[in-house]
Enzyme design. Structure first.
Site, short mmCIF file in Angstrom:
data_model
loop_
_atom_site.label_atom_id
_atom_site.label_comp_id
_atom_site.label_asym_id
_atom_site.label_seq_id
_atom_site.Cartn_x
_atom_site.Cartn_y
_atom_site.Cartn_z
N LYS A 27 -22.36 -1.85 -44.87
CA LYS A 27 -22.44 -1.00 -46.06
C LYS A 27 -23.87 -0.50 -46.31
CE LYS A 27 -18.08 -2.28 -47.95
NZ LYS A 27 -17.64 -3.11 -46.79
C1 LIG Z 1 -16.45 -2.95 -46.05
C2 LIG Z 1 -16.34 -3.70 -44.76
C3 LIG Z 1 -15.35 -3.40 -43.80
C4 LIG Z 1 -14.28 -2.35 -44.04
O1 LIG Z 1 -14.78 -1.04 -43.99
P1 LIG Z 1 -13.92 0.17 -44.61
O2 LIG Z 1 -14.83 1.34 -44.54
O3 LIG Z 1 -13.62 -0.25 -46.03
O4 LIG Z 1 -12.69 0.32 -43.80
C5 LIG Z 1 -15.34 -4.11 -42.62
N1 LIG Z 1 -16.23 -5.09 -42.38
C6 LIG Z 1 -17.20 -5.41 -43.28
C7 LIG Z 1 -18.14 -6.53 -42.97
C8 LIG Z 1 -17.30 -4.73 -44.49
O5 LIG Z 1 -18.26 -5.07 -45.38
#
Ligand SMILES: *Cc1c(COP(=O)(O)O)cnc(C)c1O
Length: 501
Positions: free
Chosen positions: A115
């Site tokens: 993120k």
């Molecule tokens: C948010 C997240 C995901 C999922 O990603 P999306 O864009 O919501 O599909 C997968 N792995 C981790 C570690 C995340 O923080």
């Protein structure tokens, strides 16, 4: 370039407005009216460019109301070497039979999760957007988090001028390490508060605040405007397109790929933001054979991509890959908008989802989904076994989310026989962010001790370093101890806006 609502194409705004606003008033998401394309010459030019130069090129195609200098400044601040000492998105290439898997490590930022890739850039895009449309306001970002997003948003907005951020997390709903990451957050413009309740209570409370007339009036009187950093914001989607294209350019530059050669992209998926960005990259001209959507035991997307039926009426499982524990994948709406080209159709499906928890797409859309995607899911037991298998086979540590992607890719290869197409796999968190489960997987024993001891044990056992961002948390002072009930959330907001900006 204009952006319009997935549910009403007559609503059109510029990128700055879409970013500042976050979501459309009709509940739809902002989508570009057309998806720009990259020529062969663009790929050739980007091949030997830096990550930030590639980001500038790609973002400039979408942010046509931003100047070149504005984009350059946003990108430079977001992906500075202090934030990403090992580079924003390095690739680890693992041997896989006679071929290889390019593991795109998206977790070298301040909070060790993918993120950061979007949330380091969004605050800068947002402040530029605010200057364009609401010059005199300070943005107050409200976030409800189940763990990773809150910390990444706090780090992203930390000390960014003309912004303040307030994060609510469920008191007993985040891991010990995630809580520690948030309550020790540094920065002059940040606040964190625990909620008595679960994630849904926090989320519902935040949504209510956004539309509470008394709170909005107070905000306006103090020179603030609400804004949101959640994953449906256009400003989070665009930065994610960059790393797929950048990784492809890296593989071209080091001769592993030939110009025009197709890759499979594997993504551990929750809210469908990350894999949607890969789809947009494909639409822009990135040669992609299949987009492989990997889920954990919460397999609503697997079923949807295989049958065309989206049905959230099913049990919710808490798994060891918690960032993918989700039953409504919001960003899917953008894919459906692009495939159908119809606001009316998407509106009807979303209404059905809201009213019955279910919708079924038409035969043509289903065919398109099958041509573009392959989907699979795996259990916690399979995830742990996969972490161990990858470690033993390649001496590579992956976190549970990344392991889900690895496991589902192996299902894909076994089922389709496609082992020739090169693979780009999105790795979304540092194994040290989930050291307990990773340690259990590689050592075979249930971990003992606190989160920091687990990280040390994992480090000794595997001879890999604990990321300094995680190590440093142990010494940091706790700054935020407030706990409130959902009905007291508005007081937290009022307290913040009455402090000096
Ligand atoms: C948010 C997240 C995901 C999922 O990603 P999306 O864009 O919501 O599909 C997968 N792995 C981790 C570690 C995340 O923080």
């Amino acid at each position: 370039m204009q952006y319009r609502s997935t549910r009403d194409f007559s609503v059109e705004v510029c990128a700055a407005q879409a970013i500042a606003q976050g979501i459309c008033e009709d509940g739809g998401l902002f989508v570009p009216e057309t998806i720009p394309t990259l020529s062969q010459a663009d790929f050739s030019a980007m091949r030997n460019a830096s990550y930030t130069e590639r980001a500038e090129k790609i973002l400039s195609l979408f942010l046509t109301d931003f100047s070149e200098a504005e984009i350059r400044s946003c990108v430079a601040q977001a992906y500075a070497a202090e934030k990403f000492p090992e580079g924003p998105a390095p690739l680890s290439v693992l041997q896989n039979g006679s071929g290889w898997i390019g593991v795109l490590e998206l977790w070298h930022g301040p909070t060790c999760a993918f993120k950061d890739m979007a949330l380091q850039l969004l605050p800068h895009l947002l402040t530029v957007s605010m200057q364009k449309i609401q010059a005199d306001k300070t943005a107050l970002i409200l976030v409800a988090t189940s763990g990773d997003t809150g910390k990444a948003a706090l780090e992203g907005f930390r000390d960014v001028p003309h912004t303040k951020i307030l994060v609510f997390y469920p008191q007993d709903g985040v891991s010990a390490m995630q809580k520690r990451q948030m309550v020790t957050q540094e920065g002059r413009n940040v606040s964190v508060c625990a909620i008595v309740g679960n994630f849904d209570d926090a989320q519902t409370g935040v949504k209510r605040l956004f539309t509470d007339p008394a709170v909005c009036a107070a905000l306006d009187a103090h020179g603030y405007a609400f804004s949101s950093a959640n994953s449906i914001n256009l400003g989070r989607l665009l930065p994610q397109i960059v790393y797929y294209i950048s990784a492809y350019c890296d593989l071209l530059a080091d001769g592993r790929l030939q110009e025009g050669q197709a890759v499979n992209i594997v993504v551990p998926t929750g809210n469908f933001g990350n894999i949607l960005a890969a789809y947009y990259a494909k639409r822009m001209g990135l040669p992609v054979h299949k987009l492989i959507c990997a889920s954990n035991q919460n397999d609503v997307l697997t079923e949807f991509l295989r049958t065309g039926v989206y049905d959230r009426n099913r049990p919710f499982y808490t798994t060891i890959s918690p960032s993918m524990d989700i039953l409504i994948s919001s960003n899917l709406e953008r894919l459906l908008s692009d495939l159908t080209g119809s606001d009316e159709t998407v509106r009807a499906w979303m209404r059905s989802l809201q009213e019955t928890g279910r919708y079924e797409v038409d035969a043509r859309t289903r065919e398109q989904l099958t041509a573009l995607f392959w989907a699979g899911h795996c259990s916690d037991g399979e995830t742990l076994a996969e972490i161990r298998r990858v470690y033993e086979a390649a001496h590579y540590l992956c976190d549970p989310h990344t392991a889900v992607a690895m496991q589902v890719y192996r299902q894909y290869a076994a089922e389709t026989g496609d082992t020739q197409t090169p693979v780009l796999l999105a790795s979304t968190a540092s194994p040290y962010k989930f050291a307990d489960h990773v340690l259990e997987a590689v050592s075979g024993a249930a971990p003992q001790g606190d989160a920091f001891e687990e990280a040390q044990t994992l480090s000794r056992l595997t001879e890999t370093p604990v990321p300094p961002q995680i190590q440093a948390l142990q010494q940091k002072a706790v700054r935020f101890t407030d706990v409130c009930t959902p009905s007291e959330m508005s007081q937290q907001v009022l307290r913040i806006i009455s402090e000096a900006p």
